[in-house]
Enzyme design. Structure first.
Site, short mmCIF file in Angstrom:
data_model
loop_
_atom_site.label_atom_id
_atom_site.label_comp_id
_atom_site.label_asym_id
_atom_site.label_seq_id
_atom_site.Cartn_x
_atom_site.Cartn_y
_atom_site.Cartn_z
N ALA A 190 57.18 80.08 37.20
CA ALA A 190 56.67 79.76 38.54
C ALA A 190 55.28 78.89 38.71
CB ALA A 190 56.13 81.06 39.23
N ALA A 191 55.13 78.24 37.31
CA ALA A 191 54.08 77.14 36.87
C ALA A 191 54.57 75.84 37.94
CB ALA A 191 53.68 76.91 35.67
N GLY A 192 55.82 75.64 37.97
CA GLY A 192 56.33 74.52 38.83
C GLY A 192 56.31 74.86 40.25
N ASP A 193 56.33 76.20 40.56
CA ASP A 193 56.27 76.50 42.06
C ASP A 193 55.14 76.31 42.36
OD1 ASP A 193 59.05 77.09 41.88
OD2 ASP A 193 58.60 79.25 41.50
#
Ligand code: RIB
Length: 296
Positions: free
Chosen positions: A242-245
């Site tokens: 979820a870092a990209g999210d």
């Protein structure tokens, strides 16, 4: 600031392992947990925790996972009136995370595949009033195309996070303001591992601005006016899920708060990095005060 997120909502089944398994290998997990995820829902929660008003448009199954996921989004303060309940099971993701925080993700779309363009069409007015629409590729491409066309017709900014990477019709590229692949997605979309060349290929297809997330190397930006490389921040990363999210959500929030692109990317790098310091998808998304404290 109003953000509409159109995308997936999944239940994540997460295995923590020492090393990611190789082809044909059986390994034993160190730990296991189930937690809320889905790129769309993660981006919605991240934007909300950073201070935006968020409408989530997505699809769930009429099952216990679906109800649970919807309740959690509601409790976050997200407008869940855009969630369609279907007879297809709620989508899920099988995730393995290794000791360095790297992961592999296999998604079963389930109800996400039932998010049709006619349903999104019910929310034209909300899309018109929004400052930004964020959308990913875990829902049908036809729905992505129609949603982006609605946003473009009203001049609402569109951020397309092309994850997971798959062939994108040219009409979509032409209606996107900012596309945000990671390095792997950029290579898959363009056939080159050269970041600058890949970004130029996406611009030739009609996108206005390209942001490439580079993991622990920061982020890259290209438009007709300029090229930027924005440095990463150092954190103790334990899970990159979820870092990209959260990076995408932060980019939308930063730009809507009238930060310039460089400052928005610095803000997004911090939000993405903080996300890697905790385990899980939505569980790890930082709140605004945490981000502000880190900045100081
Ligand atoms: O980006 C992370 C997300 O990808 C996970 O939460 C999983 O559900 C997949 O959609």
């Amino acid at each position: 600031m109003k953000i509409v997120v159109i995308g997936s909502i999944n239940m994540d089944y997460v295995l923590h392992v020492a090393n990611l398994p190789k082809k044909g290998e059986t390994i034993t997990a160190l730990n296991y947990h189930i937690s809320p995820g889905g790129k769309g829902a993660n981006q919605a929660v991240a934007a909300k925790r950073l201070g935006a008003d968020v409408l989530m448009i997505g699809a769930l199954g009429n099952d216990s996972a679906g109800l649970d996921l919807c309740n959690r989004l509601d409790k976050e303060g997200i407008d869940v009136s855009g969630i369609l309940f279907t007879d297809t099971a709620t989508g899920n993701a099988m995730i393995t995370v290794d000791e360095k925080g790297s992961n592999t993700i296999v998604v079963f779309p389930g109800a996400n595949a039932k998010l049709e363009k006619t349903w999104v069409g019910n929310f034209r007015e909300e899309i018109k009033k929004a400052d930004c629409v964020i959308i990913q590729l875990e829902i049908p491409m036809e729905t992505v195309a129609a949603s982006i066309a609605i946003a473009r017709s009203y001049g609402t900014r569109v951020i397309l996070n092309p994850a997971p990477a798959k062939e994108i019709p040219l009409e979509i590229y032409r209606n996107v303001d900012i596309i945000t692949p990671n390095e792997t997605e950029l290579a898959k979309l363009t056939g080159t591992e050269d970041i600058n060349r890949g970004a130029k290929i996406l611009m030739d297809r009609g996108v206005q601005e390209v942001v490439v997330t580079l993991g622990d190397k920061g982020s890259y930006y290209l438009s007709n006016e300029r090229e930027l490389i924005v440095k990463p921040v150092k954190v103790n990363a334990i899970d990159s899920t979820a870092a990209g999210d959260s990076f995408n959500a932060a980019l939308a929030v930063g730009l809507n708060e009238k930060l310039d692109m460089e400052a928005s990317l610095q803000f997004s790098n911090i939000v993405g990095a903080l996300t890697t310091t905790k385990i899980g998808a939505q569980n790890s998304l930082p709140y605004r005060d945490e981000v502000d404290r880190f900045k100081k």
